[in-house]
Design an enzyme around this catalytic site. Structure first.
Site, PDB file in Angstrom:
ATOM      1  CB  ALA A  24      -0.944  -0.001   1.206  1.00  0.00           C
ATOM      2  NE  ARG A  36      -4.529  -5.375   6.455  1.00  0.00           N
ATOM      3  CZ  ARG A  36      -5.507  -6.050   7.046  1.00  0.00           C
ATOM      4  NH1 ARG A  36      -5.796  -5.813   8.309  1.00  0.00           N
ATOM      5  NH2 ARG A  36      -6.188  -6.963   6.397  1.00  0.00           N
ATOM      6  CB  ILE A 107      -7.296  -3.778  -5.048  1.00  0.00           C
ATOM      7  CG1 ILE A 107      -7.706  -2.644  -4.096  1.00  0.00           C
ATOM      8  CG2 ILE A 107      -7.079  -5.083  -4.288  1.00  0.00           C
ATOM      9  CD1 ILE A 107      -9.028  -2.881  -3.374  1.00  0.00           C
ATOM     10  CG  HIS A 123      -4.801  -8.885  -1.937  1.00  0.00           C
ATOM     11  ND1 HIS A 123      -3.959  -8.072  -1.203  1.00  0.00           N
ATOM     12  CD2 HIS A 123      -4.603 -10.146  -1.461  1.00  0.00           C
ATOM     13  CE1 HIS A 123      -3.297  -8.805  -0.318  1.00  0.00           C
ATOM     14  NE2 HIS A 123      -3.670 -10.064  -0.465  1.00  0.00           N
ATOM     15  CB  CYS A 151     -25.602  -7.494 -14.523  1.00  0.00           C
ATOM     16  SG  CYS A 151     -25.274  -8.370 -16.061  1.00  0.00           S
ATOM     17  CB  SER A 192       4.817  -4.667   1.424  1.00  0.00           C
ATOM     18  OG  SER A 192       4.165  -5.749   2.078  1.00  0.00           O
ATOM     19  CG  ASN A 215       7.584  -0.552   4.557  1.00  0.00           C
ATOM     20  OD1 ASN A 215       6.698  -0.116   3.818  1.00  0.00           O
ATOM     21  ND2 ASN A 215       7.331  -1.021   5.763  1.00  0.00           N
TER      22      ASN A 215
END
EC number: 2.3.1.286
Length: 243
Positions: A24, A36, A107, A123, A151, A192, A215
């Site tokens: 992230a 998080r 994501i 993910h 849909c 990460s 990091n």
């Protein structure tokens, strides 16, 4: 810090099978909230009155499809985000044929947006959507531009192609990621904490020459690394590109 940058530059320049593993922290500079961290997305959506884990779960999708869709549109569709210098740097090294590609826990789809071709999204991605009932595929632009929530084929809920709590990681993606790690001469971890399993456990399969971790905070793998830089990675990459 300067010595670390020189070491980093030397390792990158002398490697031709680099694999990147990103979390992230890479996308924070693009305006994507860290899930998080304090003040991250989990803290923010906790204010909605339900746990973040439930709101991002298969159970919530099945219990309340309408609520799940509305939550995704409100909290997950980062419309104005663009790749930052870190995404661009990773894509450039792939174009230069120095990199095997990137494995990401994110994501947001920003690695692909930056031009990376070999991306394993552990993910899933918000760049793809599909109907939860008939599995018709949709793009992110379909969903945003047309404000699609159901849909147009069967009326089912249109969900993002991400791994929800209660769902398994995609096994072909895991196999490709393992292959990248096992064949890398250098593994670069960016942004990460390396604590979210099973994704973070992939790092233990690296047998190459150089493990580099960049990091802000410490990780469980710091003691195994060739080089550890606890700093803002945007600043690190900017400095690296001006060396």
């Amino acid at each position: 810090m300067r010595n670390d940058l020189e070491t980093l530059k030397h390792i990158i320049d002398s490697s031709n099978r680099i694999t990147f593993f990103t979390g992230a922290g890479v996308s924070v500079a693009s305006g994507v909230p860290d899930f998080r961290s304090m003040g991250g997305l989990f803290d923010e959506i906790s204010k909605d009155g339900l746990s973040p884990e439930y709101l991002l779960s298969r159970d919530y999708l099945e219990d309340d499809p309408e609520g799940f869709i509305n939550f995704c549109h409100k909290r997950l569709l980062f419309v104005d985000t663009k790749p930052n210098i870190v995404h661009d740097w990773i894509a450039k090294l792939e174009r230069n044929q120095q990199s095997l590609g990137v494995i990401t826990q994110n994501i947001d789809g920003l690695h692909s947006d930056a031009g990376s071709q070999h991306v394993d999204e552990l993910h899933g991605t918000l760049n793809r959507f599909y109907c939860n009932a008939c599995h018709k595929s949709y793009t992110k632009s379909d969903v945003i531009d047309r404000t699609l929530k159901h849909c147009d084929n069967c009326g089912g809920a249109i969900r993002p192609d991400i791994v929800l709590y209660g769902e398994m990681l995609d096994q072909p993606t895991i196999i490709r990621a393992l292959n990248k790690i096992e064949h890398a001469d250098t593994l670069v971890v960016l942004g990460s904490s390396l604590v979210v399993q099973p994704a973070a456990g992939l790092i233990s399969h690296f047998k190459g020459d150089n493990l580099i971790i960049i990091n802000k905070d410490r990780t469980p793998y710091d003691s195994d690394a060739t080089l550890v830089i606890h700093d803002d990675m945007v600043s690190v990459v900017k400095s690296l590109m001006t060396e």
